[in-house]
Write a protein that holds these residues in place. Structure first.
Motif, mmCIF file in Angstrom:
data_model
loop_
_atom_site.group_PDB
_atom_site.id
_atom_site.type_symbol
_atom_site.label_atom_id
_atom_site.label_comp_id
_atom_site.label_asym_id
_atom_site.label_seq_id
_atom_site.Cartn_x
_atom_site.Cartn_y
_atom_site.Cartn_z
ATOM 1 N N ALA A 120 0.831 -1.205 0.000
ATOM 2 C CA ALA A 120 0.000 0.000 0.000
ATOM 3 C C ALA A 120 0.865 1.255 0.000
ATOM 4 C CB ALA A 120 -0.934 0.002 1.203
ATOM 5 N N GLU A 121 1.929 1.256 0.780
ATOM 6 C CA GLU A 121 2.836 2.408 0.790
ATOM 7 C C GLU A 121 3.504 2.589 -0.566
ATOM 8 O OE1 GLU A 121 5.547 1.719 3.995
ATOM 9 O OE2 GLU A 121 4.206 2.618 5.473
ATOM 10 N N HIS A 122 3.937 1.489 -1.155
ATOM 11 C CA HIS A 122 4.597 1.563 -2.466
ATOM 12 C C HIS A 122 3.636 2.071 -3.536
ATOM 13 C CE1 HIS A 122 7.137 0.471 -5.851
ATOM 14 N NE2 HIS A 122 6.098 -0.147 -6.365
ATOM 15 N N GLU A 123 2.424 1.532 -3.546
ATOM 16 C CA GLU A 123 1.443 1.946 -4.549
ATOM 17 C C GLU A 123 1.040 3.407 -4.359
ATOM 18 O OE1 GLU A 123 0.431 0.377 -7.258
ATOM 19 O OE2 GLU A 123 1.674 -1.331 -6.735
ATOM 20 N N SER A 124 0.872 3.832 -3.116
ATOM 21 C CA SER A 124 0.523 5.226 -2.857
ATOM 22 C C SER A 124 1.617 6.162 -3.345
ATOM 23 C CB SER A 124 0.284 5.449 -1.362
ATOM 24 O OG SER A 124 -0.843 4.748 -0.942
ATOM 25 N N ALA A 125 2.859 5.819 -3.056
ATOM 26 C CA ALA A 125 3.977 6.650 -3.500
ATOM 27 C C ALA A 125 4.060 6.685 -5.021
ATOM 28 C CB ALA A 125 5.285 6.130 -2.909
ATOM 29 N N ARG A 126 3.841 5.546 -5.658
ATOM 30 C CA ARG A 126 3.906 5.475 -7.115
ATOM 31 C C ARG A 126 2.795 6.303 -7.754
ATOM 32 N NH1 ARG A 126 2.038 2.469 -11.165
ATOM 33 N NH2 ARG A 126 0.674 1.266 -9.838
ATOM 34 N N LEU A 127 1.590 6.219 -7.203
ATOM 35 C CA LEU A 127 0.471 6.982 -7.753
ATOM 36 C C LEU A 127 0.621 8.476 -7.482
ATOM 37 C CD1 LEU A 127 -2.471 4.573 -6.932
ATOM 38 C CD2 LEU A 127 -1.443 5.012 -9.161
ATOM 39 N N ASP A 128 1.146 8.837 -6.313
ATOM 40 C CA ASP A 128 1.417 10.249 -6.025
ATOM 41 C C ASP A 128 2.452 10.805 -6.989
ATOM 42 O OD1 ASP A 128 -0.394 10.323 -3.963
ATOM 43 O OD2 ASP A 128 1.112 10.120 -2.379
ATOM 44 N N ASP A 129 3.478 10.025 -7.272
ATOM 45 C CA ASP A 129 4.514 10.449 -8.214
ATOM 46 C C ASP A 129 3.917 10.660 -9.607
ATOM 47 O OD1 ASP A 129 7.372 10.818 -9.093
ATOM 48 O OD2 ASP A 129 6.890 9.004 -10.249
ATOM 49 N N PHE A 130 3.076 9.722 -10.033
ATOM 50 C CA PHE A 130 2.439 9.853 -11.345
ATOM 51 C C PHE A 130 1.547 11.089 -11.384
ATOM 52 C CE2 PHE A 130 -0.606 9.112 -14.703
ATOM 53 C CZ PHE A 130 0.168 8.591 -15.721
ATOM 54 N N GLY A 131 0.797 11.319 -10.321
ATOM 55 C CA GLY A 131 -0.081 12.487 -10.268
ATOM 56 C C GLY A 131 0.678 13.794 -10.330
ATOM 57 N N PHE A 132 1.790 13.865 -9.612
ATOM 58 C CA PHE A 132 2.610 15.072 -9.656
ATOM 59 C C PHE A 132 3.190 15.290 -11.047
ATOM 60 C CE2 PHE A 132 6.745 17.141 -9.408
ATOM 61 C CZ PHE A 132 6.375 18.350 -8.862
ATOM 62 N N LEU A 186 6.092 5.704 -18.414
ATOM 63 C CA LEU A 186 6.151 5.061 -17.102
ATOM 64 C C LEU A 186 5.283 3.819 -16.966
ATOM 65 C CD1 LEU A 186 5.866 8.315 -14.941
ATOM 66 C CD2 LEU A 186 7.949 7.097 -15.612
ATOM 67 N N GLY A 187 4.406 3.599 -17.907
ATOM 68 C CA GLY A 187 3.485 2.475 -17.814
ATOM 69 C C GLY A 187 2.151 2.920 -17.241
ATOM 70 N N ASP A 188 1.229 1.981 -17.192
ATOM 71 C CA ASP A 188 -0.122 2.248 -16.713
ATOM 72 C C ASP A 188 -0.089 2.604 -15.224
ATOM 73 O OD1 ASP A 188 -2.840 2.408 -16.427
ATOM 74 O OD2 ASP A 188 -3.182 0.250 -16.593
ATOM 75 N N PRO A 189 -0.730 3.715 -14.827
ATOM 76 C CA PRO A 189 -0.676 4.125 -13.435
ATOM 77 C C PRO A 189 -1.608 3.345 -12.507
ATOM 78 C CG PRO A 189 -1.997 5.667 -14.651
ATOM 79 C CD PRO A 189 -1.424 4.700 -15.651
ATOM 80 N N SER A 190 -2.438 2.462 -13.035
ATOM 81 C CA SER A 190 -3.343 1.733 -12.153
ATOM 82 C C SER A 190 -2.551 0.798 -11.236
ATOM 83 C CB SER A 190 -4.371 0.952 -12.970
ATOM 84 O OG SER A 190 -3.732 0.015 -13.805
ATOM 85 N N PRO A 191 -3.046 0.565 -10.033
ATOM 86 C CA PRO A 191 -2.296 -0.241 -9.064
ATOM 87 C C PRO A 191 -2.035 -1.660 -9.563
ATOM 88 C CG PRO A 191 -4.123 0.871 -7.994
ATOM 89 C CD PRO A 191 -4.284 1.082 -9.471
ATOM 90 N N HIS A 192 -0.885 -2.189 -9.182
ATOM 91 C CA HIS A 192 -0.533 -3.561 -9.515
ATOM 92 C C HIS A 192 -1.292 -4.496 -8.559
ATOM 93 C CE1 HIS A 192 2.557 -2.144 -12.169
ATOM 94 N NE2 HIS A 192 3.146 -1.478 -11.186
ATOM 95 N N ARG A 193 -1.843 -5.508 -9.099
ATOM 96 C CA ARG A 193 -2.606 -6.472 -8.286
ATOM 97 C C ARG A 193 -1.655 -7.521 -7.692
ATOM 98 N NH1 ARG A 193 -6.966 -3.936 -8.602
ATOM 99 N NH2 ARG A 193 -8.252 -3.784 -10.423
ATOM 100 N N LEU A 194 -2.039 -8.011 -6.533
ATOM 101 C CA LEU A 194 -1.295 -9.123 -5.949
ATOM 102 C C LEU A 194 -1.652 -10.391 -6.715
ATOM 103 C CD1 LEU A 194 -1.622 -8.531 -2.120
ATOM 104 C CD2 LEU A 194 0.417 -8.278 -3.512
ATOM 105 N N ALA A 195 -0.666 -11.171 -7.069
ATOM 106 C CA ALA A 195 -0.941 -12.401 -7.828
ATOM 107 C C ALA A 195 -1.142 -13.577 -6.905
ATOM 108 C CB ALA A 195 0.210 -12.688 -8.773
#
Length: 94
Positions: free
Chosen positions: A13-25, A85-94
């Motif tokens: 969750a922390e990684h995905e939040s940081a990645r999405l915040d970076d993409f948004g900025f 950067l690729g698709d900004p949607s969150p990566h799913r757990l496999a």
């Protein structure tokens, strides 16, 4: 050794939040740079303004013709960043 699923999900969750915040900025900065180019303005003040104001406030200062150019710039910025950067949607757990 015990696998802690809760801790793993928290880290994800922390990684995905940081990645999405970076993409948004990056999206906001790229949009303002493209908008400045479309309006024939210097991009530095517009990009700097994202640290202080939301996009609606910035557009209000630019006038009515900026809204249409903003929508086009936003779509172009999203396309460019997704290609880089690729698709900004969150990566799913496999």
């Amino acid at each position: 050794m015990v696998f802690d699923l809760g801790q793993a999900l928290h880290r994800k969750a922390e990684h995905e939040s940081a990645r999405l915040d970076d993409f948004g900025f990056r999206l906001r900065a790229r949009t303002m740079r493209l908008l400045a180019d479309a309006l024939g303005r210097d991009p530095v003040p517009l990009v700097a303004a994202i640290a202080l104001h939301d996009d609606d406030h910035i557009l209000a200062d630019l006038g009515d013709d900026a809204r249409a150019a903003y929508r086009i710039a936003l779509a172009e910025a999203r396309t460019q960043l997704t290609a880089e950067l690729g698709d900004p949607s969150p990566h799913r757990l496999a």
